[in-house]
Write an enzyme that holds these catalytic residues in place. Sequence first.
Site, PDB file in Angstrom:
ATOM      1  N   ASP A 239     -17.220 -15.505 -17.578  1.00  0.00           N
ATOM      2  CA  ASP A 239     -17.544 -16.057 -18.898  1.00  0.00           C
ATOM      3  C   ASP A 239     -17.412 -14.866 -19.830  1.00  0.00           C
ATOM      4  O   ASP A 239     -18.269 -13.976 -19.820  1.00  0.00           O
ATOM      5  CB  ASP A 239     -18.973 -16.603 -18.914  1.00  0.00           C
ATOM      6  N   HIS A 240     -16.336 -14.844 -20.617  1.00  0.00           N
ATOM      7  CA  HIS A 240     -16.050 -13.583 -21.321  1.00  0.00           C
ATOM      8  C   HIS A 240     -17.147 -13.231 -22.331  1.00  0.00           C
ATOM      9  O   HIS A 240     -17.290 -12.071 -22.707  1.00  0.00           O
ATOM     10  CB  HIS A 240     -14.652 -13.593 -21.951  1.00  0.00           C
TER      11      HIS A 240
ATOM     12  N   HIS B 163     -20.251 -20.594 -22.602  1.00  0.00           N
ATOM     13  CA  HIS B 163     -20.714 -19.542 -23.513  1.00  0.00           C
ATOM     14  C   HIS B 163     -22.099 -19.838 -24.116  1.00  0.00           C
ATOM     15  O   HIS B 163     -22.990 -18.992 -24.096  1.00  0.00           O
ATOM     16  CB  HIS B 163     -19.711 -19.332 -24.645  1.00  0.00           C
TER      17      HIS B 163
END
Length: 560
Positions: free
Chosen positions: A234-235, A297
Amino acid sequence: MEESTGSGEELKGPMSSSPANVASSMESAASVDSERPEPSVLVLFGASGDLVRRKLIPALYRLCRDGRLPEPFAVVGVSRRDWDDARFCEEMRIALHKAEGGGESGAAGGAEGSGGKGAVAVESDCWQHLEASMSYAQCDLNDIASYAVLKEKLDEVVGASGVENPVRIHYLSVSPDFFVPIVDGLEASGVVTGPGGRDRIVVEKPFGRDASSAAALNERLRRAFDEEQIYRIDHYLGKETVQNILVLRFGNAIFEPIWNRHYIDHVQITVAEQLGMEGRGGYYERSGAVRDMFQNHLMQLLALTAMEPPAAFSAGAIRDEKAKLLLSLRPFDGPRGPGGSERVVRAQYTAGNVRGEESLGYLEEPNVDQGSRTETFAALRVEIDNWRWKGVPFFLRSGKRMPTKVSEIAVQFHLPPQLVFPQAAADAFRPNLLALRLQPNEAISLRFQAKAPGPDINMHPVQLYFDYDGAFQQQELADAYVWLLHDCMGGDSTLFTRGDTVRLAWELLDPVLSGWRADTTSPMPTYQAGSWGPPEADALMTRGGRLWRRPPVDDPTPAR
Ligand code: BG6
């Protein structure tokens, strides 16, 4: 740099040890990790794709420049394209040149000297060192036989390295349709021989489409890898400011005592995007805002903001607390009525004007169905049923084509129990607010009242303000992928999502999605491109006597 024969016979990309002078000749004087990760081979599935070009190659370059890559290290690109090692390197060189701000040139023989930082990057010792470690395997990811080619390539690379058993990181930068075929292929070819080996697998989002597909994918991965070997990306977790949520909360003594229902009225988490579809209409039609942004996110931001203090700063302890928090979320029972229930709103953008530019409506975007009911905006009121947060709503919203790009967490405190000042003084009164601006202009500010100068008591809201640029002037913030790659190479999964938290997030959101899917008749709420969302989202707030924040466009100071 080694010459490439282009024949594919000569090993172009052995795991190369850094020439002693590479680290010292790097352009930046950045600090060097005391410990480099273990020798590794990074296998990039989807090597011709956008993520590799825009994010992963620049991240590898930055790690190399900062002296943080393993030694020795190799990259093996895998895709269906009919490329050889030399072509792969050339494509990646062009990508780096562009990512570093040098435009489209950067190919061998390209405009030398033009392109500023891009040209400096591709001509650096560091890039040349990285190129020397890169090779390519052409594979059809749906064809089991292709994985024999990959195995052969990996055996060659490892053999040439002199390292007996390096870590192998399989990075799936591909469409989710290929996740299972790749795991099947890695097993069938003997590259991966079951849980517990030296292999790691990195899985990009989306991780499933709902709880059951995520569970099936987890189950398939767990037959080939231990949970510790699986790195679900999950950047957002790699962003400096997202990591800073934990430091703010648990590295300071003053916030945690007031971080609860006794002091906090509500929390707003906003991830607003100015961009629209940018050619991704086909993907987005199958996704929508909840799958694209909330399941991953926003749920992670919520978990970091609301979780209990971990027993230690370790992957296990932090991920345990996140899972506990997700378990405390009150389930959504599915939306009712137009635009959703009392706690859920969806909407789609119509044509409008975003900062002076005319913008198409969602239904006019390429590859979008004329009758689409895909949400480009969603807002949720999340209730956390635990002792800390009972009765404190968390409002989450995210949308495309909003007035500006901004991600922030705003914690609004209660009003003082009794105002002792005259009414006139209290007119400009605003409750205390702690705003964490995650991007852009990464900053934290605290709003409080001050006495305005003059003979009378007049209050005025002011801010205590910190920003990354001002406080850490010498340090350029790294892209999230730099830290995610770095941590994966180092075997640290703190910034990656664990299987149970992914499942819990889906379980919360599945009823919302299925409720929307079932509702095929009520009018789809809309908002004009360039606005802050539909009136239904405002009603979600005003029902409780609250208002959404409207972060001023381009204002770097968050807590106004
Ligand atoms: C991605 C979504 O995960 O995050 C995109 O698929 C979105 O639709 C992007 O634009 C936003 O990321 P960032 O880092 O630009 O906020």
